[in-house]
Design a protein around this motif. Structure first.
Motif, PDB file in Angstrom:
ATOM      1  N   GLY A  37      19.383  61.042  -1.384  1.00 27.96           N
ATOM      2  CA  GLY A  37      18.761  60.318  -0.281  1.00 27.96           C
ATOM      3  C   GLY A  37      19.578  59.117   0.172  1.00 27.96           C
ATOM      4  O   GLY A  37      20.361  58.545  -0.583  1.00 27.96           O
ATOM      5  N   ARG A  38      19.388  58.733   1.431  1.00 23.14           N
ATOM      6  CA  ARG A  38      20.054  57.556   1.981  1.00 23.14           C
ATOM      7  C   ARG A  38      19.064  56.796   2.852  1.00 23.14           C
ATOM      8  O   ARG A  38      18.218  57.382   3.518  1.00 23.14           O
ATOM      9  CB  ARG A  38      21.287  57.941   2.818  1.00 23.14           C
ATOM     10  CG  ARG A  38      22.396  58.654   2.041  1.00 23.14           C
ATOM     11  CD  ARG A  38      23.046  57.730   1.022  1.00 23.14           C
ATOM     12  NE  ARG A  38      24.184  58.367   0.356  1.00 23.14           N
ATOM     13  CZ  ARG A  38      24.107  59.070  -0.764  1.00 23.14           C
ATOM     14  NH1 ARG A  38      22.925  59.250  -1.359  1.00 23.14           N
ATOM     15  NH2 ARG A  38      25.194  59.606  -1.303  1.00 23.14           N
ATOM     16  N   SER A  39      19.181  55.468   2.832  1.00 20.00           N
ATOM     17  CA  SER A  39      18.308  54.621   3.636  1.00 20.00           C
ATOM     18  C   SER A  39      19.074  53.370   4.037  1.00 20.00           C
ATOM     19  O   SER A  39      20.269  53.238   3.762  1.00 20.00           O
ATOM     20  CB  SER A  39      17.051  54.248   2.837  1.00 20.00           C
ATOM     21  OG  SER A  39      17.378  53.353   1.780  1.00 20.00           O
ATOM     22  N   PHE A  76      28.577  41.913  -4.805  1.00 22.15           N
ATOM     23  CA  PHE A  76      27.874  43.144  -4.457  1.00 22.15           C
ATOM     24  C   PHE A  76      28.568  43.802  -3.269  1.00 22.15           C
ATOM     25  O   PHE A  76      28.509  43.311  -2.144  1.00 22.15           O
ATOM     26  CB  PHE A  76      26.409  42.852  -4.132  1.00 22.15           C
ATOM     27  CG  PHE A  76      25.608  42.451  -5.342  1.00 22.15           C
ATOM     28  CD1 PHE A  76      25.052  43.411  -6.171  1.00 22.15           C
ATOM     29  CD2 PHE A  76      25.434  41.115  -5.668  1.00 22.15           C
ATOM     30  CE1 PHE A  76      24.325  43.045  -7.302  1.00 22.15           C
ATOM     31  CE2 PHE A  76      24.704  40.737  -6.792  1.00 22.15           C
ATOM     32  CZ  PHE A  76      24.151  41.706  -7.611  1.00 22.15           C
ATOM     33  N   GLY A  77      29.242  44.916  -3.541  1.00 21.93           N
ATOM     34  CA  GLY A  77      29.991  45.610  -2.507  1.00 21.93           C
ATOM     35  C   GLY A  77      29.092  46.483  -1.647  1.00 21.93           C
ATOM     36  O   GLY A  77      27.998  46.869  -2.051  1.00 21.93           O
ATOM     37  N   PRO A  78      29.546  46.820  -0.439  1.00 22.38           N
ATOM     38  CA  PRO A  78      28.739  47.636   0.477  1.00 22.38           C
ATOM     39  C   PRO A  78      28.616  49.078  -0.012  1.00 22.38           C
ATOM     40  O   PRO A  78      29.519  49.610  -0.652  1.00 22.38           O
ATOM     41  CB  PRO A  78      29.520  47.565   1.784  1.00 22.38           C
ATOM     42  CG  PRO A  78      30.937  47.323   1.366  1.00 22.38           C
ATOM     43  CD  PRO A  78      30.848  46.456   0.144  1.00 22.38           C
ATOM     44  N   LEU A  79      27.496  49.699   0.305  1.00 25.87           N
ATOM     45  CA  LEU A  79      27.290  51.091  -0.088  1.00 25.87           C
ATOM     46  C   LEU A  79      28.195  52.044   0.684  1.00 25.87           C
ATOM     47  O   LEU A  79      28.647  53.055   0.155  1.00 25.87           O
ATOM     48  CB  LEU A  79      25.822  51.477   0.129  1.00 25.87           C
ATOM     49  CG  LEU A  79      24.827  50.821  -0.822  1.00 25.87           C
ATOM     50  CD1 LEU A  79      23.389  51.142  -0.409  1.00 25.87           C
ATOM     51  CD2 LEU A  79      25.065  51.263  -2.256  1.00 25.87           C
ATOM     52  N   SER A  80      28.443  51.737   1.949  1.00 26.98           N
ATOM     53  CA  SER A  80      29.348  52.562   2.773  1.00 26.98           C
ATOM     54  C   SER A  80      28.969  54.041   2.739  1.00 26.98           C
ATOM     55  O   SER A  80      29.820  54.917   2.675  1.00 26.98           O
ATOM     56  CB  SER A  80      30.805  52.387   2.312  1.00 26.98           C
ATOM     57  OG  SER A  80      31.192  51.043   2.373  1.00 26.98           O
ATOM     58  N   GLY A  81      27.676  54.305   2.757  1.00 23.73           N
ATOM     59  CA  GLY A  81      27.218  55.681   2.776  1.00 23.73           C
ATOM     60  C   GLY A  81      27.008  56.294   1.413  1.00 23.73           C
ATOM     61  O   GLY A  81      26.508  57.422   1.307  1.00 23.73           O
ATOM     62  N   ALA A  82      27.372  55.591   0.340  1.00 18.62           N
ATOM     63  CA  ALA A  82      27.215  56.121  -1.016  1.00 18.62           C
ATOM     64  C   ALA A  82      25.825  55.788  -1.566  1.00 18.62           C
ATOM     65  O   ALA A  82      25.095  54.976  -1.008  1.00 18.62           O
ATOM     66  CB  ALA A  82      28.291  55.550  -1.930  1.00 18.62           C
ATOM     67  N   ALA A  83      25.503  56.411  -2.705  1.00 18.20           N
ATOM     68  CA  ALA A  83      24.230  56.129  -3.352  1.00 18.20           C
ATOM     69  C   ALA A  83      24.259  54.788  -4.073  1.00 18.20           C
ATOM     70  O   ALA A  83      23.241  54.107  -4.175  1.00 18.20           O
ATOM     71  CB  ALA A  83      23.877  57.242  -4.327  1.00 18.20           C
ATOM     72  N   LEU A  84      25.426  54.419  -4.608  1.00 26.13           N
ATOM     73  CA  LEU A  84      25.538  53.128  -5.283  1.00 26.13           C
ATOM     74  C   LEU A  84      26.974  52.631  -5.259  1.00 26.13           C
ATOM     75  O   LEU A  84      27.917  53.423  -5.138  1.00 26.13           O
ATOM     76  CB  LEU A  84      25.038  53.190  -6.727  1.00 26.13           C
ATOM     77  CG  LEU A  84      25.843  53.987  -7.752  1.00 26.13           C
ATOM     78  CD1 LEU A  84      25.669  53.385  -9.144  1.00 26.13           C
ATOM     79  CD2 LEU A  84      25.365  55.436  -7.789  1.00 26.13           C
ATOM     80  N   ASN A  85      27.107  51.327  -5.340  1.00 27.84           N
ATOM     81  CA  ASN A  85      28.404  50.660  -5.424  1.00 27.84           C
ATOM     82  C   ASN A  85      28.371  49.784  -6.678  1.00 27.84           C
ATOM     83  O   ASN A  85      27.461  48.968  -6.845  1.00 27.84           O
ATOM     84  CB  ASN A  85      28.654  49.802  -4.180  1.00 27.84           C
ATOM     85  CG  ASN A  85      30.007  49.086  -4.214  1.00 27.84           C
ATOM     86  OD1 ASN A  85      30.399  48.502  -5.214  1.00 27.84           O
ATOM     87  ND2 ASN A  85      30.702  49.110  -3.092  1.00 27.84           N
ATOM     88  N   VAL A 136      29.409  42.519 -13.512  1.00 30.29           N
ATOM     89  CA  VAL A 136      29.306  43.823 -12.860  1.00 30.29           C
ATOM     90  C   VAL A 136      28.085  43.826 -11.945  1.00 30.29           C
ATOM     91  O   VAL A 136      26.950  43.625 -12.392  1.00 30.29           O
ATOM     92  CB  VAL A 136      29.189  44.950 -13.900  1.00 30.29           C
ATOM     93  CG1 VAL A 136      29.111  46.307 -13.213  1.00 30.29           C
ATOM     94  CG2 VAL A 136      30.379  44.902 -14.864  1.00 30.29           C
ATOM     95  N   ALA A 137      28.328  44.038 -10.656  1.00 28.76           N
ATOM     96  CA  ALA A 137      27.264  44.029  -9.656  1.00 28.76           C
ATOM     97  C   ALA A 137      26.946  45.463  -9.239  1.00 28.76           C
ATOM     98  O   ALA A 137      27.839  46.209  -8.830  1.00 28.76           O
ATOM     99  CB  ALA A 137      27.697  43.212  -8.439  1.00 28.76           C
ATOM    100  N   ILE A 138      25.681  45.848  -9.344  1.00 28.59           N
ATOM    101  CA  ILE A 138      25.236  47.195  -9.001  1.00 28.59           C
ATOM    102  C   ILE A 138      24.405  47.123  -7.720  1.00 28.59           C
ATOM    103  O   ILE A 138      23.336  46.501  -7.687  1.00 28.59           O
ATOM    104  CB  ILE A 138      24.385  47.808 -10.123  1.00 28.59           C
ATOM    105  CG1 ILE A 138      25.117  47.736 -11.465  1.00 28.59           C
ATOM    106  CG2 ILE A 138      24.011  49.257  -9.799  1.00 28.59           C
ATOM    107  CD1 ILE A 138      24.216  47.973 -12.657  1.00 28.59           C
ATOM    108  N   ASN A 139      24.887  47.742  -6.673  1.00 27.45           N
ATOM    109  CA  ASN A 139      24.161  47.843  -5.411  1.00 27.45           C
ATOM    110  C   ASN A 139      23.765  49.307  -5.253  1.00 27.45           C
ATOM    111  O   ASN A 139      24.618  50.176  -5.142  1.00 27.45           O
ATOM    112  CB  ASN A 139      25.054  47.396  -4.246  1.00 27.45           C
ATOM    113  CG  ASN A 139      24.361  47.509  -2.897  1.00 27.45           C
ATOM    114  OD1 ASN A 139      23.169  47.796  -2.824  1.00 27.45           O
ATOM    115  ND2 ASN A 139      25.114  47.289  -1.830  1.00 27.45           N
ATOM    116  N   SER A 140      22.472  49.600  -5.280  1.00 23.40           N
ATOM    117  CA  SER A 140      22.022  50.983  -5.195  1.00 23.40           C
ATOM    118  C   SER A 140      21.061  51.171  -4.027  1.00 23.40           C
ATOM    119  O   SER A 140      20.353  50.245  -3.620  1.00 23.40           O
ATOM    120  CB  SER A 140      21.349  51.427  -6.500  1.00 23.40           C
ATOM    121  OG  SER A 140      20.200  50.656  -6.776  1.00 23.40           O
ATOM    122  N   ASP A 141      21.046  52.390  -3.492  1.00 26.58           N
ATOM    123  CA  ASP A 141      20.157  52.761  -2.398  1.00 26.58           C
ATOM    124  C   ASP A 141      18.863  53.299  -3.013  1.00 26.58           C
ATOM    125  O   ASP A 141      18.895  54.296  -3.737  1.00 26.58           O
ATOM    126  CB  ASP A 141      20.831  53.831  -1.536  1.00 26.58           C
ATOM    127  CG  ASP A 141      20.049  54.143  -0.269  1.00 26.58           C
ATOM    128  OD1 ASP A 141      18.807  54.025  -0.277  1.00 26.58           O
ATOM    129  OD2 ASP A 141      20.676  54.537   0.738  1.00 26.58           O
TER     130      ASP A 141
END
Length: 223
Positions: A7-9, A172-181, A193-198
């Protein structure tokens, strides 16, 4: 490539982790690799555990990683001299040393890919296209990415802002269409370590964070 991270949002969830820099670097050396090899191997190990926890094991996932292309005459050029490398990485390897060595070989191959040097020119051409067309092209490329990793070396010593010591730094890096960065920023002996998740792709971020913690513990345990 993931049966789970689909999924993506437009939403995001932010989670932090801390890992000792010396231990992670020592783990990389045990596999004749680098800090970055250990970092990516730890993320892959965590994602293996996450998929296994959902009874959905995978062999590979597709990762995007910025690759430094400063070289020769371009070494002193100002600005961001990097290109996004996009390639499958092994997830199912349970041995962290074997995983680090495999990832090290893959990253070296991608760094030596000649086409990376031409991406800046290609991007300049794409920027001249109508927005609707360029968005469609980039969107088609980015939607096939499972996750992004980025390793940013920061100050080795403590820094201060208006006299106050900076204790932690998370990028926190951009998702750029991914599920997580997952972005690692090293600062004063610690890897932040920064986790950015959709949330549409990762509905249980606490479980993901726990699996990533276990993935880093696997790799650090090598040292």
């Amino acid at each position: 490539l993931s049966p789970l991270l689909r999924g993506r949002s437009l939403s995001a969830r932010f989670d932090p982790l801390r890992v000792p820099l010396a231990a992670l670097r020592a783990a990389g050396k045990k596999a004749d690799g680098t800090l970055n090899d250990a970092f990516v191997a730890a993320v892959c190990g965590g994602l293996r555990l996450y998929h296994e926890a959902h009874d959905s094991p995978v062999e590979e996932l597709r990762m995007t990683m910025p690759v430094n292309i400063r070289d020769g005459d371009d070494a002193d050029k100002a600005g961001n001299q990097f290109a996004p490398a996009r390639f499958p990485v092994p997830i199912a390897l349970p041995d962290p040393v074997e995983r680090m060595r495999t990832i090290s070989a893959l990253v070296r191959r991608e760094r030596n890919e000649p086409v990376l040097g031409f991406l800046e020119g290609v991007a300049g051409v794409l920027n001249r296209l109508p927005v609707s067309l360029s968005v469609s092209l980039f969107g088609g490329m980015l939607k096939g990415i499972d996750f992004v990793t980025s390793n940013v070396p920061g100050p080795r010593r403590e820094v201060f802002s208006a006299g106050a010591k900076m204790d932690e730094v998370y990028g926190f890096g951009p998702l750029s269409g991914a599920a997580l960065n997952v972005t690692l920023f090293s600062y004063a002996g610690t890897c932040f370590v920064a986790i950015n998740s959709d949330p549409a792709a990762v509905p249980d971020p606490d479980r993901l964070r726990g699996c990533l913690e276990a993935g880093f513990a696997e790799v650090v345990g090598v040292a």
